[in-house]
Scaffold this motif. Sequence first.
Motif, PDB file in Angstrom:
ATOM      1  N   MET A   1       0.826  -1.162   0.000  1.00 29.38           N
ATOM      2  CA  MET A   1       0.000   0.000   0.000  1.00 29.38           C
ATOM      3  C   MET A   1       0.877   1.235   0.000  1.00 29.38           C
ATOM      4  N   THR A   2       0.489   2.229  -0.743  1.00 35.76           N
ATOM      5  CA  THR A   2       1.272   3.446  -0.841  1.00 35.76           C
ATOM      6  C   THR A   2       0.369   4.655  -0.694  1.00 35.76           C
ATOM      7  N   MET A   3       0.982   5.739  -0.315  1.00 34.85           N
ATOM      8  CA  MET A   3       0.255   6.996  -0.180  1.00 34.85           C
ATOM      9  C   MET A   3       1.086   8.102  -0.832  1.00 34.85           C
ATOM     10  N   GLU A   4       1.838   7.804  -1.844  1.00 38.11           N
ATOM     11  CA  GLU A   4       2.838   8.728  -2.343  1.00 38.11           C
ATOM     12  C   GLU A   4       2.393   9.597  -3.511  1.00 38.11           C
ATOM     13  N   LYS A   5       1.295   9.290  -4.152  1.00 42.15           N
ATOM     14  CA  LYS A   5       0.906  10.047  -5.335  1.00 42.15           C
ATOM     15  C   LYS A   5       0.248  11.353  -4.924  1.00 42.15           C
ATOM     16  N   GLU A   6       0.984  12.439  -5.061  1.00 38.02           N
ATOM     17  CA  GLU A   6       0.467  13.748  -4.694  1.00 38.02           C
ATOM     18  C   GLU A   6       0.639  14.668  -5.885  1.00 38.02           C
ATOM     19  N   GLN A   7      -0.339  15.488  -6.129  1.00 40.59           N
ATOM     20  CA  GLN A   7      -0.288  16.395  -7.260  1.00 40.59           C
ATOM     21  C   GLN A   7      -0.166  17.820  -6.760  1.00 40.59           C
ATOM     22  N   ASP A   8       0.335  18.696  -7.626  1.00 40.27           N
ATOM     23  CA  ASP A   8       0.409  20.108  -7.286  1.00 40.27           C
ATOM     24  C   ASP A   8      -0.998  20.682  -7.224  1.00 40.27           C
ATOM     25  N   PRO A   9      -1.182  21.764  -6.441  1.00 41.70           N
ATOM     26  CA  PRO A   9      -2.503  22.385  -6.369  1.00 41.70           C
ATOM     27  C   PRO A   9      -2.993  22.823  -7.748  1.00 41.70           C
ATOM     28  N   VAL A  10      -4.274  22.648  -7.979  1.00 44.75           N
ATOM     29  CA  VAL A  10      -4.908  23.019  -9.237  1.00 44.75           C
ATOM     30  C   VAL A  10      -5.883  24.145  -8.943  1.00 44.75           C
ATOM     31  N   ARG A  11      -6.005  25.110  -9.829  1.00 45.49           N
ATOM     32  CA  ARG A  11      -6.950  26.207  -9.629  1.00 45.49           C
ATOM     33  C   ARG A  11      -8.289  25.865 -10.275  1.00 45.49           C
ATOM     34  N   ILE A  12      -9.341  25.955  -9.470  1.00 49.37           N
ATOM     35  CA  ILE A  12     -10.702  25.805  -9.973  1.00 49.37           C
ATOM     36  C   ILE A  12     -11.405  27.099  -9.589  1.00 49.37           C
ATOM     37  N   GLY A  13     -11.679  27.930 -10.580  1.00 53.07           N
ATOM     38  CA  GLY A  13     -12.216  29.259 -10.292  1.00 53.07           C
ATOM     39  C   GLY A  13     -11.146  30.062  -9.592  1.00 53.07           C
ATOM     40  N   SER A  14     -11.471  30.612  -8.443  1.00 53.79           N
ATOM     41  CA  SER A  14     -10.501  31.415  -7.705  1.00 53.79           C
ATOM     42  C   SER A  14      -9.827  30.617  -6.588  1.00 53.79           C
ATOM     43  N   GLU A  15     -10.206  29.331  -6.417  1.00 55.55           N
ATOM     44  CA  GLU A  15      -9.665  28.521  -5.331  1.00 55.55           C
ATOM     45  C   GLU A  15      -8.595  27.550  -5.829  1.00 55.55           C
ATOM     46  N   ALA A  16      -7.546  27.360  -5.026  1.00 53.08           N
ATOM     47  CA  ALA A  16      -6.553  26.333  -5.308  1.00 53.08           C
ATOM     48  C   ALA A  16      -7.003  25.054  -4.613  1.00 53.08           C
ATOM     49  N   VAL A  17      -6.939  23.948  -5.321  1.00 58.25           N
ATOM     50  CA  VAL A  17      -7.369  22.669  -4.780  1.00 58.25           C
ATOM     51  C   VAL A  17      -6.167  21.736  -4.736  1.00 58.25           C
ATOM     52  N   SER A  18      -5.906  21.135  -3.578  1.00 56.80           N
ATOM     53  CA  SER A  18      -4.823  20.165  -3.433  1.00 56.80           C
ATOM     54  C   SER A  18      -5.411  18.775  -3.604  1.00 56.80           C
ATOM     55  N   SER A  19      -4.696  17.917  -4.348  1.00 52.26           N
ATOM     56  CA  SER A  19      -5.221  16.571  -4.536  1.00 52.26           C
ATOM     57  C   SER A  19      -4.091  15.559  -4.630  1.00 52.26           C
ATOM     58  N   GLY A  20      -4.440  14.311  -4.365  1.00 51.77           N
ATOM     59  CA  GLY A  20      -3.507  13.207  -4.433  1.00 51.77           C
ATOM     60  C   GLY A  20      -4.272  11.907  -4.316  1.00 51.77           C
ATOM     61  N   TYR A  21      -3.552  10.794  -4.229  1.00 44.87           N
ATOM     62  CA  TYR A  21      -4.181   9.479  -4.194  1.00 44.87           C
ATOM     63  C   TYR A  21      -3.659   8.654  -3.021  1.00 44.87           C
ATOM     64  N   ALA A  22      -4.510   7.785  -2.529  1.00 45.37           N
ATOM     65  CA  ALA A  22      -4.119   6.751  -1.578  1.00 45.37           C
ATOM     66  C   ALA A  22      -4.392   5.428  -2.283  1.00 45.37           C
ATOM     67  N   GLU A  23      -3.451   4.516  -2.244  1.00 47.85           N
ATOM     68  CA  GLU A  23      -3.609   3.253  -2.950  1.00 47.85           C
ATOM     69  C   GLU A  23      -3.352   2.059  -2.057  1.00 47.85           C
ATOM     70  N   ALA A  24      -4.146   1.028  -2.251  1.00 47.76           N
ATOM     71  CA  ALA A  24      -3.920  -0.266  -1.618  1.00 47.76           C
ATOM     72  C   ALA A  24      -3.475  -1.230  -2.719  1.00 47.76           C
ATOM     73  N   ARG A  25      -2.987  -2.402  -2.336  1.00 51.57           N
ATOM     74  CA  ARG A  25      -2.561  -3.382  -3.346  1.00 51.57           C
ATOM     75  C   ARG A  25      -3.752  -3.970  -4.084  1.00 51.57           C
ATOM     76  N   THR A  26      -4.850  -4.196  -3.363  1.00 55.49           N
ATOM     77  CA  THR A  26      -6.054  -4.768  -3.969  1.00 55.49           C
ATOM     78  C   THR A  26      -7.284  -4.063  -3.410  1.00 55.49           C
ATOM     79  N   ALA A  27      -8.413  -4.245  -4.085  1.00 54.45           N
ATOM     80  CA  ALA A  27      -9.665  -3.661  -3.613  1.00 54.45           C
ATOM     81  C   ALA A  27     -10.082  -4.269  -2.273  1.00 54.45           C
ATOM     82  N   SER A  28      -9.816  -5.558  -2.074  1.00 54.86           N
ATOM     83  CA  SER A  28     -10.183  -6.181  -0.800  1.00 54.86           C
ATOM     84  C   SER A  28      -9.319  -5.640   0.342  1.00 54.86           C
ATOM     85  N   GLU A  29      -8.068  -5.305   0.064  1.00 55.10           N
ATOM     86  CA  GLU A  29      -7.223  -4.698   1.086  1.00 55.10           C
ATOM     87  C   GLU A  29      -7.762  -3.313   1.457  1.00 55.10           C
ATOM     88  N   LEU A  30      -8.174  -2.539   0.468  1.00 55.24           N
ATOM     89  CA  LEU A  30      -8.758  -1.232   0.728  1.00 55.24           C
ATOM     90  C   LEU A  30     -10.012  -1.375   1.578  1.00 55.24           C
TER      91      LEU A  30
END
Length: 143
Positions: A1-30
């Motif tokens: 399982m990893t939590m390393e995928k992080e993206q730079d903030p994206v602007r939606i309208g006037s707001e900056a939005v921070s986003s990224g991913y959390a991943e497990a090895r399988t759906a059953s692990e999640l």
Amino acid sequence: MTMEKEQDPVRIGSEAVSSGYAEARTASELNAVFAGNTAGNLAAIEAALGNVALISRDSWIRITGKTPEAYRRAKSLLDHLFQIYGDCGTVRQADIDAAIKTAVSGGEDTLKAFHNARIKVSRRKQEIAPRTANQLAYVNAMN
């Protein structure tokens, strides 16, 4: 399982939005990380933290925060749950509820302190974990 995928903030309208991913090895692990109730627990995390959206697909969760702080709190909470799963092999609903409560009131450092304060009783029994700040202080006083 990893939590390393992080993206730079994206602007939606006037707001900056921070986003990224959390991943497990399988759906059953999640599913195991969220005590068999992924959708319900993600909704509870969103409601408790506010300003964050969590979307689950297959074996990953997309974390989107309206502020960088909201994103960091959600990511820290998910990291904590994945760490419990990695260390203990199971995550109980009580662990999730306690983690949400702690993240709302105390933040990232407090989550780490609660996880590090677990007491291993035996190989066959579950670890003892503090659920409140007073219990954490008691466990720390014993060490």
